[in-house]
Each structure stands twice: as C-alpha cells, then as structure tokens.
Design an enzyme around this catalytic site. Structure first.
Site, PDB file in Angstrom:
ATOM      1  N   ARG A 273      -1.165 -36.957 -29.035  1.00 31.32           N
ATOM      2  CA  ARG A 273      -2.490 -37.561 -28.950  1.00 31.32           C
ATOM      3  C   ARG A 273      -2.376 -38.898 -28.226  1.00 31.32           C
ATOM      4  O   ARG A 273      -1.493 -39.707 -28.516  1.00 31.32           O
ATOM      5  CB  ARG A 273      -3.082 -37.801 -30.356  1.00 31.32           C
ATOM      6  CG  ARG A 273      -3.452 -36.528 -31.102  1.00 31.32           C
ATOM      7  CD  ARG A 273      -4.676 -35.863 -30.490  1.00 31.32           C
ATOM      8  NE  ARG A 273      -5.107 -34.697 -31.240  1.00 31.32           N
ATOM      9  CZ  ARG A 273      -4.757 -33.455 -30.969  1.00 31.32           C
ATOM     10  NH1 ARG A 273      -3.911 -33.222 -29.969  1.00 31.32           N
ATOM     11  NH2 ARG A 273      -5.218 -32.446 -31.683  1.00 31.32           N
ATOM     12  N   GLU A 302     -10.334 -39.763 -22.058  1.00 34.83           N
ATOM     13  CA  GLU A 302     -10.241 -38.656 -21.113  1.00 34.83           C
ATOM     14  C   GLU A 302     -11.636 -38.266 -20.640  1.00 34.83           C
ATOM     15  O   GLU A 302     -12.584 -38.293 -21.424  1.00 34.83           O
ATOM     16  CB  GLU A 302      -9.544 -37.459 -21.774  1.00 34.83           C
ATOM     17  CG  GLU A 302      -8.111 -37.763 -22.195  1.00 34.83           C
ATOM     18  CD  GLU A 302      -7.422 -36.595 -22.893  1.00 34.83           C
ATOM     19  OE1 GLU A 302      -8.012 -35.486 -22.912  1.00 34.83           O
ATOM     20  OE2 GLU A 302      -6.306 -36.762 -23.412  1.00 34.83           O
ATOM     21  N   HIS A 321      -4.141 -33.133 -19.895  1.00 36.40           N
ATOM     22  CA  HIS A 321      -4.280 -32.528 -21.220  1.00 36.40           C
ATOM     23  C   HIS A 321      -4.270 -31.001 -21.124  1.00 36.40           C
ATOM     24  O   HIS A 321      -5.204 -30.312 -21.587  1.00 36.40           O
ATOM     25  CB  HIS A 321      -5.570 -33.004 -21.895  1.00 36.40           C
ATOM     26  CG  HIS A 321      -5.521 -32.898 -23.394  1.00 36.40           C
ATOM     27  ND1 HIS A 321      -6.268 -33.714 -24.219  1.00 36.40           N
ATOM     28  CD2 HIS A 321      -4.826 -32.068 -24.221  1.00 36.40           C
ATOM     29  CE1 HIS A 321      -6.036 -33.384 -25.487  1.00 36.40           C
ATOM     30  NE2 HIS A 321      -5.163 -32.385 -25.506  1.00 36.40           N
TER      31      HIS A 321
END
Length: 362
Positions: A273, A302, A321
């Site tokens: 994370r 993001e 990601h």
C-alpha cells in the site's frame, strides 16, 4: 463449522462490479456447497474501470463508510442471509439494516471495505479469499530484478536512443543470491514471496508483529531469520520489501528514520500500500541518492501526476498498481472464494474467517 450454510436454505445477495461480474458470482455460488435457495444480483458503481479505481482507493484509504453501497441493495437487505461482495462497501449501517444476515463473503483479501467489527458484534462471520498473493509475490520478485539489474532503466534509455551501460547503481549491481532480502510483513503475499526467494537461495530476514511460526514451518520457512523490529530490517537488508496492511497505525510508518538506516546500496520495494510510506521522505532520499533506489507499484495518491515528485528521478522503477492484475486472479476470484467456503464447511478451515476469534470466542 458454519454448517447452517448448507443445511438451511440461504437467501443470497451477490454484489458485483466492473471487475467481478455479478453473473460470475452467482455461477460460483451455484457450484458451491452453500444451500442457495435464492440468489439476487446487484451491480455496484459503473462500468468505468477508472471510476472503480478511484472508489477502490478511497475505500482503502478511508474505510467502509467512504463510498455508498450499491443502490439496488437496500430493498434486498431485509431478507438477505448471505451477502457476497467484491469491493462494494459493507459498513455498519448496511449490517444494521440486514436483520437476518448470517455471513459476509468477499472476493478479496483486504478488509478495508467491510466493517468487520460491526459484523463481529452480531456474530456474523466475515470470510475472505487470498486471490492474488501469488501474482503480487511474483511481481515483487520481478521488481527486485528489474531494479537491481537495471532491466527497466536500460530499456527506457534505449527507447530514448541512448546506449548506456552505466547507471547510478552500477557500483552495486550483483546477483540476487548475493543480496539479503528483508520482508516487513509475512502475511499471504510475504509468505509466497519468501517461498520463491528461498527456492532461489536468496538470504532472507523477516519481521512481523503477528508472526505465525507454525505457518512458517508449514511453508518450509522454519529456518528463515526473524528480526525483532522493522528498523532491524532496514538496517540489515539490501532489499526491503513491504507486505503490511494499511491501518491508522501503519500509515506513514516507513519514513525518513527508516531510510536513514538503509545502506547507500540498498533498495525499497513496495507492492503493498502506498500509504505505508511517507512519500516526501522517500523522494528526498532518492534525490540525494541516500539509497540505491526504489521500485514501487503503489502510491499514496493514484493515479500519479508529474507533481508527485517521481518524474526525473533516475533511481526508481514505478508501475501503475498492476501487481495483482492477471487475467485469472480477479475475474475468477468468486470460484476461489467458494472453494474456500467449501473447505470451511467440509474441513473446518478457519484461516479465512477474518473475525473467527470474535465469533467463536465463547
């Protein structure tokens, strides 16, 4: 354990989304040992996967109250006994409106979208599935190689027309087996990564506040070196890979203090994370070349923008990601979840009942 799921008729509501279709969820339920008397399908969010990603990020950062649950879910809650979701939130307010609810199932490992405490207070088991531990572990291993051997950097420079053989870390380049990898967190992904690293004969050290030594032994990791603190990992390892959950307690815990302990030849890998890392501190360490580099798949905000500070750095590998994004891991996760539920019903498996201790403490 939870025998009522197959001995008694269940009124099941499945909540799918752009990534895990409600039709797939129903199909998976129908193949399981759950006594599915009725299955109702609901769709959460929109078909726009960018919209989904924004909602996901909000839930992961701010919890189950951060996004509204599926619009068509409310009238089904009165008679719902089993709720199956992917990322649609299950906050306390939803649980309170479902008087017959007897189980919450989710097609992922993370629990940010579910109020597990509220479910535990009602003795409602919450069951999850680890759908992408292997994909993320493989990706983390790939980032280690891409970073330490300049695979990504040399590709990028060649695409720009430059034939370079010298990079900021050229004085540190060595085989993976010559480096010590430190894992902060030894949950599902950390364990899968450790298994692969050990097979490659890479020296390992691990730190986890909730370390399960029996699980380590079952996975052939009984002889891996355990250190007491994350600071020990940052001090001793050549590669530090993060595998922690993001909680209020872990937010920003990887900061300037950690980076100051690292060797100038060491690297940070993060596929867990983004919020675990103080991003400003990391960027400053990279700018000063206080550490050799970082490879990151997750970020505090993001999608990234040029203003986030990574643009122009010559000692970082960044990806958007995608560590868990394989064609099989997410779309087929309902079937993996149902196999997990079946093991609970037939073998008494308890590892995936997230609130097992709260439910069965009496």
């Amino acid at each position: 354990m939870l025998d009522y799921l197959r001995s008694e008729p269940q009124n099941i509501v499945v909540v799918g989304d752009a990534f895990v279709r409600p039709e797939t969820m129903e199909q998976a339920v129908r193949t399981s040992q759950i006594n599915a008397a009725k299955v109702s399908r609901v769709f959460w969010g929109t078909e726009d996967k960018d919209d989904f990603a924004a909602r996901q990020m909000n839930l992961e950062k701010n919890g189950s109250e951060a996004e509204p649950w599926a619009e068509d879910l409310a009238p089904l809650l009165k008679d719902c006994t089993v709720l199956m979701t992917h990322f649609s939130p299950v906050p306390r307010g939803l649980i309170d409106r479902a008087p017959k609810l007897r189980a919450v199932l989710t097609c992922r490992g993370g629990m940010e979208h579910i109020d597990v405490k509220a479910a535990g207070e009602r003795k409602i088991p919450v069951i999850n599935v680890i759908r992408n531990a292997v994909p993320v572990a493989e990706f983390a291993l790939g980032l280690m190689l891409a970073m330490t051997r300049n695979i990504a950097s040399s590709h990028h420079r060649l695409m720009e027309g430059e034939w370079l053989k010298e990079f900021p870390n050229s004085g540190f380049v060595s085989t993976l087996g010559s480096l010590t990898v430190g894992l902060v967190g030894l949950g599902n992904v950390g364990t899968e990564l450790a298994i692969r690293l050990k097979a490659l004969e890479v020296p390992l050290i691990v730190q986890d506040d909730y370390l399960d030594r029996d699980r380590m032994k079952r996975n052939g990791l009984g002889d891996v070196t355990i250190v007491e603190t994350k600071e020990d990992v940052f001090r001793l390892a050549d590669l530090v890979s993060l595998h922690l959950r993001l909680t209020p307690e872990t937010r920003g815990i990887i900061d300037q203090n950690c980076f100051s302990l690292m060797k100038p030849s060491s690297y940070l890998i993060n596929t867990a994370r983004g919020g675990l890392v103080n991003q400003a501190d990391l960027i400053e360490a990279l700018r000063r070349h206080a550490i050799a580099g970082a490879a990151l798949d997750v970020f505090d905000r993001e999608p990234l923008t040029p203003e986030d500070g990574f643009a122009g750095l010559d000692n970082v590998v960044i990806t958007p990601h995608i560590a868990g994004a394989t064609v099989d891991a997410i779309p087929n996760s309902p079937f993996l979840l149902m196999r997990t539920v079946d093991k609970i019903l037939t073998q008494g498996l308890k590892d995936r009942i997230v609130n097992y201790k709260e439910i069965f403490s009496d």
